[in-house]
Write a protein that holds these residues in place. Structure first.
Motif, PDB file in Angstrom:
ATOM      1  N   TRP A  29       0.846  -1.187   0.000  1.00  0.00           N
ATOM      2  CA  TRP A  29       0.000   0.000   0.000  1.00  0.00           C
ATOM      3  C   TRP A  29       0.880   1.234   0.000  1.00  0.00           C
ATOM      4  CZ3 TRP A  29      -1.419  -4.322   2.652  1.00  0.00           C
ATOM      5  CH2 TRP A  29      -2.699  -4.807   2.414  1.00  0.00           C
ATOM      6  N   MET A  30       0.384   2.269  -0.659  1.00  0.00           N
ATOM      7  CA  MET A  30       0.989   3.598  -0.557  1.00  0.00           C
ATOM      8  C   MET A  30      -0.050   4.460   0.123  1.00  0.00           C
ATOM      9  SD  MET A  30       2.525   6.051  -3.449  1.00  0.00           S
ATOM     10  CE  MET A  30       3.078   7.679  -3.042  1.00  0.00           C
ATOM     11  N   ASN A  31       0.235   4.829   1.362  1.00  0.00           N
ATOM     12  CA  ASN A  31      -0.742   5.444   2.254  1.00  0.00           C
ATOM     13  C   ASN A  31      -1.880   4.449   2.439  1.00  0.00           C
ATOM     14  OD1 ASN A  31       0.869   7.749   2.518  1.00  0.00           O
ATOM     15  ND2 ASN A  31      -0.031   8.651   0.685  1.00  0.00           N
ATOM     16  N   SER A  32      -3.072   4.702   1.946  1.00  0.00           N
ATOM     17  CA  SER A  32      -4.166   3.734   2.110  1.00  0.00           C
ATOM     18  C   SER A  32      -4.603   3.135   0.775  1.00  0.00           C
ATOM     19  CB  SER A  32      -5.360   4.418   2.785  1.00  0.00           C
ATOM     20  OG  SER A  32      -5.819   5.489   1.982  1.00  0.00           O
ATOM     21  N   THR A  33      -3.823   3.333  -0.265  1.00  0.00           N
ATOM     22  CA  THR A  33      -4.161   2.859  -1.601  1.00  0.00           C
ATOM     23  C   THR A  33      -3.368   1.599  -1.933  1.00  0.00           C
ATOM     24  OG1 THR A  33      -4.458   5.165  -2.262  1.00  0.00           O
ATOM     25  CG2 THR A  33      -4.286   3.548  -4.024  1.00  0.00           C
ATOM     26  N   PRO A  34      -4.043   0.546  -2.397  1.00  0.00           N
ATOM     27  CA  PRO A  34      -3.287  -0.636  -2.839  1.00  0.00           C
ATOM     28  C   PRO A  34      -2.315  -0.250  -3.952  1.00  0.00           C
ATOM     29  CG  PRO A  34      -5.630  -1.125  -2.730  1.00  0.00           C
ATOM     30  CD  PRO A  34      -5.488   0.354  -2.526  1.00  0.00           C
ATOM     31  N   ALA A  35      -1.133  -0.838  -3.914  1.00  0.00           N
ATOM     32  CA  ALA A  35      -0.093  -0.417  -4.842  1.00  0.00           C
ATOM     33  C   ALA A  35       0.765  -1.600  -5.274  1.00  0.00           C
ATOM     34  CB  ALA A  35       0.792   0.640  -4.182  1.00  0.00           C
ATOM     35  N   VAL A  36       1.482  -1.382  -6.341  1.00  0.00           N
ATOM     36  CA  VAL A  36       2.540  -2.287  -6.771  1.00  0.00           C
ATOM     37  C   VAL A  36       3.836  -1.533  -6.536  1.00  0.00           C
ATOM     38  CG1 VAL A  36       3.592  -3.494  -8.704  1.00  0.00           C
ATOM     39  CG2 VAL A  36       1.100  -3.395  -8.503  1.00  0.00           C
ATOM     40  N   ILE A  37       4.680  -2.066  -5.680  1.00  0.00           N
ATOM     41  CA  ILE A  37       5.921  -1.385  -5.340  1.00  0.00           C
ATOM     42  C   ILE A  37       7.069  -2.046  -6.085  1.00  0.00           C
ATOM     43  CG2 ILE A  37       7.543  -0.870  -3.487  1.00  0.00           C
ATOM     44  CD1 ILE A  37       5.171  -0.620  -1.617  1.00  0.00           C
ATOM     45  N   VAL A  38       7.835  -1.223  -6.774  1.00  0.00           N
ATOM     46  CA  VAL A  38       9.026  -1.688  -7.472  1.00  0.00           C
ATOM     47  C   VAL A  38      10.224  -1.118  -6.724  1.00  0.00           C
ATOM     48  CG1 VAL A  38      10.313  -1.685  -9.628  1.00  0.00           C
ATOM     49  CG2 VAL A  38       7.815  -1.738  -9.667  1.00  0.00           C
ATOM     50  N   ASN A  39      10.979  -1.980  -6.103  1.00  0.00           N
ATOM     51  CA  ASN A  39      12.159  -1.562  -5.347  1.00  0.00           C
ATOM     52  C   ASN A  39      13.369  -1.641  -6.263  1.00  0.00           C
ATOM     53  OD1 ASN A  39      13.835  -0.834  -3.275  1.00  0.00           O
ATOM     54  ND2 ASN A  39      13.969  -2.887  -2.419  1.00  0.00           N
ATOM     55  N   SER A  73       4.301   7.124  -8.843  1.00  0.00           N
ATOM     56  CA  SER A  73       4.904   8.094  -7.929  1.00  0.00           C
ATOM     57  C   SER A  73       6.061   7.440  -7.190  1.00  0.00           C
ATOM     58  CB  SER A  73       3.862   8.627  -6.934  1.00  0.00           C
ATOM     59  OG  SER A  73       3.378   7.568  -6.146  1.00  0.00           O
ATOM     60  N   ILE A  74       6.884   8.279  -6.615  1.00  0.00           N
ATOM     61  CA  ILE A  74       8.049   7.815  -5.873  1.00  0.00           C
ATOM     62  C   ILE A  74       7.650   7.705  -4.409  1.00  0.00           C
ATOM     63  CG2 ILE A  74      10.397   8.372  -5.183  1.00  0.00           C
ATOM     64  CD1 ILE A  74      10.653   9.881  -7.854  1.00  0.00           C
ATOM     65  N   LEU A  75       7.836   6.526  -3.858  1.00  0.00           N
ATOM     66  CA  LEU A  75       7.470   6.291  -2.464  1.00  0.00           C
ATOM     67  C   LEU A  75       8.561   6.782  -1.524  1.00  0.00           C
ATOM     68  CD1 LEU A  75       5.364   5.074  -0.587  1.00  0.00           C
ATOM     69  CD2 LEU A  75       6.485   2.871  -0.850  1.00  0.00           C
ATOM     70  N   THR A  76       9.793   6.398  -1.779  1.00  0.00           N
ATOM     71  CA  THR A  76      10.922   6.866  -0.971  1.00  0.00           C
ATOM     72  C   THR A  76      12.095   7.191  -1.890  1.00  0.00           C
ATOM     73  OG1 THR A  76      11.764   4.627  -0.650  1.00  0.00           O
ATOM     74  CG2 THR A  76      10.316   5.492   1.055  1.00  0.00           C
ATOM     75  N   ASP A  77      12.862   8.167  -1.488  1.00  0.00           N
ATOM     76  CA  ASP A  77      14.055   8.567  -2.232  1.00  0.00           C
ATOM     77  C   ASP A  77      15.165   8.808  -1.221  1.00  0.00           C
ATOM     78  OD1 ASP A  77      16.003   9.562  -3.856  1.00  0.00           O
ATOM     79  OD2 ASP A  77      14.865  11.307  -4.539  1.00  0.00           O
ATOM     80  N   ARG A  78      16.096   7.881  -1.141  1.00  0.00           N
ATOM     81  CA  ARG A  78      17.170   7.981  -0.163  1.00  0.00           C
ATOM     82  C   ARG A  78      18.268   8.945  -0.587  1.00  0.00           C
ATOM     83  NH1 ARG A  78      17.926   1.944   2.313  1.00  0.00           N
ATOM     84  NH2 ARG A  78      15.779   1.745   3.045  1.00  0.00           N
TER      85      ARG A  78
END
Length: 138
Positions: A29-39, A73-78
């Protein structure tokens, strides 16, 4: 397909069939939205800032190839902290050069004697802010 007594053998005849995702215990999830996360991870010798910049440049093309209802969208950017650290190091290097030039001036007390070492320090510094191209022997 297999047949027994003239009738097809279906998978539901011999097993429990569930029409569902492969792993129901894994989700994103991204916040409360189901998501597909690509790391995305960099290779050990890669420049992390350059990798992130190239990925950010390609995101509009990815968004254009997806349906309009899908957002990218970008979830995290280190690299945010890395970029800030690089800026701090650049500032510290410039401050150090300025202090060295000031100390040279305080000891020599001549502008000409201070300019020559300060130009040499500036031209030999190979940092990202260096814009001087000096010629001569090393």
């Amino acid at each position: 397909m297999a047949y027994r007594n003239g009738a097809p053998v279906r998978l539901s005849d011999i097993a429990e069939v569930i029409d569902d995702t492969e792993n129901v215990r894994q989700a994103a999830w991204m916040n409360s939205t189901p998501a597909v996360i690509v790391n995305i991870q960099r290779q050990p010798a890669a420049n992390i800032i350059a990798v992130v910049d190239r990925i950010k440049a390609l995101l509009p093309q990815l968004q254009a190839s997806l349906p309009a209802a899908v957002g990218v969208s970008i979830l995290t950017d280190r690299t945010t902290t890395i970029r800030a650290s690089v800026q701090d190091v650049e500032f510290e290097l410039l401050l150090t050069i300025a202090l060295v030039v000031m100390v040279i001036f305080l000891f020599l007390r001549t502008i000409a004697g201070t300019v020559i070492p300060s130009v040499a320090v500036h031209c030999r510094w190979s940092g990202p802010l260096a814009s001087c191209t000096c010629s001569g022997s090393a």
